[in-house]
Design an enzyme around this catalytic site. Sequence first.
Site, mmCIF file in Angstrom:
data_model
loop_
_atom_site.group_PDB
_atom_site.id
_atom_site.type_symbol
_atom_site.label_atom_id
_atom_site.label_comp_id
_atom_site.label_asym_id
_atom_site.label_seq_id
_atom_site.Cartn_x
_atom_site.Cartn_y
_atom_site.Cartn_z
ATOM 1 N N SER A 12 -10.451 -19.017 8.796
ATOM 2 C CA SER A 12 -10.890 -18.654 10.153
ATOM 3 C C SER A 12 -12.399 -18.552 10.320
ATOM 4 C CB SER A 12 -10.261 -17.328 10.575
ATOM 5 O OG SER A 12 -8.920 -17.522 10.880
ATOM 6 N N LYS A 28 -13.914 -20.941 12.625
ATOM 7 C CA LYS A 28 -13.849 -20.718 14.079
ATOM 8 C C LYS A 28 -15.230 -20.402 14.681
ATOM 9 C CE LYS A 28 -9.060 -19.293 13.511
ATOM 10 N NZ LYS A 28 -8.082 -18.194 13.451
ATOM 11 N N TYR A 84 -6.892 -28.412 13.951
ATOM 12 C CA TYR A 84 -7.070 -26.983 13.647
ATOM 13 C C TYR A 84 -6.786 -26.698 12.156
ATOM 14 C CZ TYR A 84 -5.943 -22.016 13.448
ATOM 15 O OH TYR A 84 -5.896 -20.695 13.074
ATOM 16 N N TYR A 141 -10.453 -9.397 13.882
ATOM 17 C CA TYR A 141 -9.166 -9.114 14.550
ATOM 18 C C TYR A 141 -9.038 -7.618 14.850
ATOM 19 C CZ TYR A 141 -8.898 -13.461 12.060
ATOM 20 O OH TYR A 141 -9.199 -14.682 11.549
ATOM 21 N N VAL A 155 -8.593 -15.846 6.032
ATOM 22 C CA VAL A 155 -7.549 -15.422 5.088
ATOM 23 C C VAL A 155 -7.727 -15.998 3.689
ATOM 24 C CG1 VAL A 155 -5.675 -14.797 6.675
ATOM 25 C CG2 VAL A 155 -5.896 -17.156 5.903
HETATM 26 N N1 GLN Z 1 -5.470 -21.173 9.187
HETATM 27 C C1 GLN Z 1 -5.146 -19.779 9.269
HETATM 28 C C2 GLN Z 1 -4.053 -19.545 10.302
HETATM 29 O O1 GLN Z 1 -4.053 -20.233 11.293
HETATM 30 C C3 GLN Z 1 -6.370 -19.012 9.624
HETATM 31 C C4 GLN Z 1 -6.113 -17.533 9.793
HETATM 32 C C5 GLN Z 1 -7.224 -16.682 9.266
HETATM 33 O O2 GLN Z 1 -8.056 -17.097 8.489
HETATM 34 N N2 GLN Z 1 -7.178 -15.431 9.635
HETATM 35 O O3 GLN Z 1 -3.204 -18.718 10.142
#
Ligand code: GLN
Length: 313
Positions: free
Chosen positions: A68, A71, A195, A247, A265
């Site tokens: 993430s 992003k 994505y 988050y 993650v």
């Molecule tokens: N690719 C992961 C997902 O879509 C990214 C989530 C994350 O890093 N929090 O679940």
Amino acid sequence: MKQSAPDLDVIVSEIVAEMRARKDRGTVATYIPELANVDPDHFGLAIVDVAGNVFSGGDCTVPFSIQSISKVFTLTLALGRIGDRLWRYVGREPSGNRFNSIVQLEHELGVPRNPFINAGAIAVTDVILSGRQPRETLGEILRFVQFLADDGAVSIDKDVAASEKRTGFRNAALANYMKSFGVIENPVDHTLGVYFHHCAISMTCEQLARAGLFLSCNGVNPLTGLSVVSAERARRINAMMLTCGHYDGSGEFAYRVGLPGKSGVGGGILAIAPGKASIAVWSPGLDQAGNSHLGRIALEELTRRTGWSIFGA
Ligand code: GLN
């Protein structure tokens, strides 16, 4: 204790030694099967200051899945593409929910709360994809990250992308649900394909810290002298990282660390000390909210010792 001129070499090596000795390492993400194979004992830290000096230690040259954290880069690209029209597709308020939650989407008519939760990032990816083919879009995202890191070796881990594609049912649900409200323009499988692949970008802490440096320097990358975004846009991206980057753990991160930050993650965190440095930390074990457990503790130590929290020393 706060120091007026922090000795970053000493601070980095002490934090690396402390984190390596800790037994509480959190839990490695398993819902993307390929990530479950990562050794939880890894720990890396890299700081690049605004003069371009690098202070790093531990596994700072081992590539990991940025997930993430990508992003931040896709948000930057999408804002460059359509500017403030982006806010038709995604909001900019903290969600207070898990990163992959679907509940809010129904109340908010398919417009995700912010660009950093999964639904929001999928909507942002869709904006970048519009008018292009998936492969072309992915190439554009990767080249942008390579440009920011000033390193053409940054690559996508195809195994991680394929692994997430096989098991990404929840993201598929989010994307289909948004499509039903007209928030997603392109075929859902194209948007998700892009994505999953940008989440699977692999970087070292040193590359990631360099890639974030434009956010510490009013939108200019001091390593290349090139302007990436306006100072106003850099400030606003930092604001969103602070309020939404972790988050439902964003408040805790602001409270403990006090820097704009974005987690993934894969166990990485990119943190921005405006006017001072860009910092990347990696420890694969996660806490309850899906953020790196030791990564956050290491950053808390770093801001305590440097006085870099944006809220004061
Ligand atoms: N690719 C992961 C997902 O879509 C990214 C989530 C994350 O890093 N929090 O679940």
